[in-house]
Write a protein that holds these residues in place. Structure first.
Motif, PDB file in Angstrom:
ATOM      1  N   SER A  91       3.454   4.299  -1.373  1.00 49.03           N
ATOM      2  CA  SER A  91       3.525   5.133  -2.565  1.00 49.03           C
ATOM      3  C   SER A  91       4.605   4.626  -3.502  1.00 49.03           C
ATOM      4  O   SER A  91       5.448   3.797  -3.136  1.00 49.03           O
ATOM      5  CB  SER A  91       3.850   6.581  -2.170  1.00 49.03           C
ATOM      6  OG  SER A  91       5.166   6.662  -1.645  1.00 49.03           O
ATOM      7  N   GLU A  92       4.597   5.139  -4.730  1.00 52.97           N
ATOM      8  CA  GLU A  92       5.585   4.709  -5.710  1.00 52.97           C
ATOM      9  C   GLU A  92       7.005   5.017  -5.236  1.00 52.97           C
ATOM     10  O   GLU A  92       7.912   4.187  -5.375  1.00 52.97           O
ATOM     11  CB  GLU A  92       5.322   5.397  -7.053  1.00 52.97           C
ATOM     12  CG  GLU A  92       6.258   4.954  -8.167  1.00 52.97           C
ATOM     13  CD  GLU A  92       5.912   5.585  -9.504  1.00 52.97           C
ATOM     14  OE1 GLU A  92       6.730   5.468 -10.432  1.00 52.97           O
ATOM     15  OE2 GLU A  92       4.833   6.207  -9.608  1.00 52.97           O
ATOM     16  N   GLN A  93       7.199   6.203  -4.663  1.00 51.04           N
ATOM     17  CA  GLN A  93       8.533   6.555  -4.172  1.00 51.04           C
ATOM     18  C   GLN A  93       8.946   5.658  -3.013  1.00 51.04           C
ATOM     19  O   GLN A  93      10.095   5.202  -2.944  1.00 51.04           O
ATOM     20  CB  GLN A  93       8.575   8.013  -3.724  1.00 51.04           C
ATOM     21  CG  GLN A  93       9.967   8.454  -3.272  1.00 51.04           C
ATOM     22  CD  GLN A  93       9.986   9.863  -2.740  1.00 51.04           C
ATOM     23  OE1 GLN A  93       9.421  10.136  -1.676  1.00 51.04           O
ATOM     24  NE2 GLN A  93      10.619  10.777  -3.476  1.00 51.04           N
ATOM     25  N   SER A  94       8.013   5.378  -2.109  1.00 49.78           N
ATOM     26  CA  SER A  94       8.322   4.510  -0.977  1.00 49.78           C
ATOM     27  C   SER A  94       8.665   3.104  -1.449  1.00 49.78           C
ATOM     28  O   SER A  94       9.608   2.473  -0.931  1.00 49.78           O
ATOM     29  CB  SER A  94       7.138   4.455  -0.011  1.00 49.78           C
ATOM     30  OG  SER A  94       6.930   5.709   0.604  1.00 49.78           O
TER      31      SER A  94
ATOM     32  N   THR B 229       0.816  -1.219   0.000  1.00 52.21           N
ATOM     33  CA  THR B 229       0.000   0.000   0.000  1.00 52.21           C
ATOM     34  C   THR B 229       0.853   1.274   0.000  1.00 52.21           C
ATOM     35  O   THR B 229       0.314   2.373   0.126  1.00 52.21           O
ATOM     36  CB  THR B 229      -0.919   0.030   1.248  1.00 52.21           C
ATOM     37  OG1 THR B 229      -0.111  -0.056   2.439  1.00 52.21           O
ATOM     38  CG2 THR B 229      -1.895  -1.148   1.223  1.00 52.21           C
TER      39      THR B 229
END
Length: 209
Positions: A151-154, A149
């Motif tokens: 984010s893309e950066q995470s 779940t």
């Protein structure tokens, strides 16, 4: 318990890569023995896991660290940090051994490997290194980080962290084996209690002659 830890031991080192279960083992072992438990993270810190359970925000410094470096560069960075920490760890261990009035110690952390491999062989110090298969490390990191779940950066940071973790496990495993350290594969144990028993078995006193 029939197995007994060697009575001369004053310090037990628990090492291994991130998310392998060092903290849980060290805390359970310390509780079993009545010793104190310390993490090498309390001595000095390197950019940690690229996720936060409380604030939810990774610092800009940590984010840049994981997003700007490749996995092999991340590995080199953490190994350099661990080498710099080695004298601090050595002094901490030796002071505990020397001060017989101090409480016996379970010390855990991935930063222990340079001390383990550079001649930790003091009769008062025992060492156990944890390893695990890639799938175990991957599933633990994904679950602990909330990867699905995120984010893309995470996800990009977590993936880079995973790559570094796998490389670290491979590189350090052979080093600690060559250093004479007891190695335990966590995949072989179903519970922390079983792992504690295996650790004590690896550090147990020899049978009477």
């Amino acid at each position: 318990m029939n197995k007994r830890i060697a009575p001369n031991l004053r310090v037990v080192l628990i090492g291994g890569s991130s998310n392998i279960g060092k903290s849980a083992l060290a805390q359970a072992l310390a509780e079993k023995l009545g010793w104190r438990c310390v993490s090498t993270d309390s001595l000095a810190r390197h950019p940690g896991r690229p996720w936060r359970k409380t604030t939810g925000k990774v610092s800009d410094h940590d984010a840049e660290h994981y997003l700007s470096l490749k996995a092999n560069e991340l590995l080199e960075s953490v190994i350099l940090h661990h080498r710099k920490m080695s004298p601090v760890i050595a002094e901490f261990v030796r002071s505990t051994v020397k001060d017989e009035g101090s409480r016996k110690l379970v010390l855990e952390g991935s930063a222990l490997w340079p001390f383990i491999t550079s001649g930790h062989h003091m009769k008062e110090v025992g060492a156990v290194w944890l390893t695990a298969g890639p799938e175990t490390l991957r599933s633990r990191i994904y679950e602990g980080s909330g990867f699905t779940t995120a984010s893309e950066q995470s996800r990009a940071m977590i993936s880079r962290f995973l790559e570094r973790t796998l490389l670290f496990d491979q590189k350090t495993l052979q080093l600690v084996i060559e250093g004479g350290c007891t190695v335990l594969d966590v995949d072989k144990y179903k519970t922390t209690e079983e792992l504690v028993a295996a650790t004590i078995d690896g550090l147990k006193a020899p049978p009477p002659r």
